[in-house]
Write an enzyme that holds these catalytic residues in place. Structure first.
Site, PDB file in Angstrom:
ATOM      1  N   ASP A  93      33.952  22.097  36.887  1.00  0.00           N
ATOM      2  CA  ASP A  93      32.839  22.987  36.587  1.00  0.00           C
ATOM      3  C   ASP A  93      31.848  22.190  35.733  1.00  0.00           C
ATOM      4  O   ASP A  93      32.208  21.196  35.104  1.00  0.00           O
ATOM      5  CB  ASP A  93      33.368  24.201  35.820  1.00  0.00           C
ATOM      6  CG  ASP A  93      32.261  25.039  35.220  1.00  0.00           C
ATOM      7  OD1 ASP A  93      31.379  25.485  35.982  1.00  0.00           O
ATOM      8  OD2 ASP A  93      32.270  25.219  33.991  1.00  0.00           O
ATOM      9  N   ASP A 143      28.681  23.675  33.489  1.00  0.00           N
ATOM     10  CA  ASP A 143      28.311  24.287  32.211  1.00  0.00           C
ATOM     11  C   ASP A 143      29.531  24.814  31.467  1.00  0.00           C
ATOM     12  O   ASP A 143      30.333  25.557  32.018  1.00  0.00           O
ATOM     13  CB  ASP A 143      27.319  25.423  32.453  1.00  0.00           C
ATOM     14  CG  ASP A 143      26.032  24.908  33.091  1.00  0.00           C
ATOM     15  OD1 ASP A 143      25.191  24.381  32.357  1.00  0.00           O
ATOM     16  OD2 ASP A 143      25.907  25.004  34.327  1.00  0.00           O
ATOM     17  N   ASP A 195      35.826  26.902  32.606  1.00  0.00           N
ATOM     18  CA  ASP A 195      35.735  27.684  31.372  1.00  0.00           C
ATOM     19  C   ASP A 195      35.385  29.153  31.586  1.00  0.00           C
ATOM     20  O   ASP A 195      35.375  29.913  30.615  1.00  0.00           O
ATOM     21  CB  ASP A 195      34.680  27.073  30.446  1.00  0.00           C
ATOM     22  CG  ASP A 195      33.262  27.386  30.903  1.00  0.00           C
ATOM     23  OD1 ASP A 195      32.504  27.988  30.131  1.00  0.00           O
ATOM     24  OD2 ASP A 195      32.916  27.045  32.048  1.00  0.00           O
TER      25      ASP A 195
END
Length: 272
Positions: free
Chosen positions: A8, A10, A212
């Protein structure tokens, strides 16, 4: 040894200022030297991600739009899925009780009906920019995804409204506390990674992944080794309690883990 590593962007690979750290870049290049395939799995647009990998000279497959597009190292489109036109139409023309701003994505870019300059901070390294338009006049054909940006509690209430209207015609998920996404049915990073790994002749058990947010849930839960960021959404940690939690993106924790894994693959890892 893993054959594919999916990241991922960001909150995971990127630091809080949405930039790629030097330690992270160095760790990614070391993976490539070991012939480990890189994949960036992100909600960002492919037009933006082409700029990113070009800027840093990284050879990586791209899973963009939260699994709605897959592109090869050469930029060839390997997979695409759009929102059902009737679902896109319902969202575009619905009367939603929310203060959140609506953002529409298609192959032409990112479109919104009101200027939100604060959102551009996340795109400073690429210069990617929204285009202002009347969203109600947009075509519902070939819409990749629609997202709403705003206060989390407001978005939670909006999600209930969207669920009541769309039912099983779309998939809803939070890509951040302040971003609710409306995606094609069956579309997520995990499903896209399954398509890509099959294309490459790998199994998901031969993949590792880092994330996240709730839009990383399916990806992290399906690979051989999934890692949750220390700064991850509490909901993600609660949904995947069996997965290890590494450090914070502000400390380039992915690079810290990868360096340890490459240098000491048989030793246990500690984020401290």
């Amino acid at each position: 040894m893993a054959k594919l590593a999916a990241f991922d962007m960001d909150g995971t690979l990127l630091m809080p200022d949405h930039r790629l750290g030097e330690k992270t870049l160095s760790a990614l290049k070391r993976l490539r030297e070991r012939d480990i395939t890189l994949t960036f799995a992100t909600g960002r647009h492919v037009l933006e991600m082409h700029h990113v990998i070009g800027e840093f000279s990284l050879d990586a497959f791209l899973v963009t739009g939260n699994g709605t597009r897959i592109h090869s190292l050469e930029g060839e489109e390997l997979y695409r899925q759009d929102l059902a036109p009737e679902a896109a139409e319902a969202v575009l023309h619905g009367k939603w009780d929310t203060q959140a701003s609506m953002h529409v994505f298609n192959d032409g870019g990112w479109f919104t009906g009101q200027a939100r300059p604060e959102l551009l901070q996340a795109h400073v390294f690429s210069g990617f920019h929204y285009q202002l338009c009347d969203l109600k006049r947009m075509s519902a054909q070939h819409v990749t995804k629609i997202c709403f940006c705003g206060d989390h509690d407001d978005l939670r209430r909006l999600r209930i409204q969207l669920n009541e209207t769309l039912g099983d015609r779309a998939f809803l998920c939070f890509s951040a506390m302040d971003c609710l996404e409306v995606l094609p049915v069956g579309c997520n990073k995990g499903a896209a990674l399954a398509v890509l790994s099959q294309h490459l002749g790998f199994t998901l058990q031969e993949c590792m992944a880092f994330g996240d947010a709730m839009n990383d849930r399916e990806m992290l839960g399906s690979v051989g080794r999934g890692f949750i960021m220390g700064n991850a959404m509490p909901q993600l940690k609660a949904e995947l309690p069996h997965l290890p939690v590494i450090g914070d993106c502000r400390n380039q924790a992915v690079s810290h883990f990868l360096t340890h894994w490459l240098d000491n693959p048989d030793l246990p890892y500690s984020p401290e």
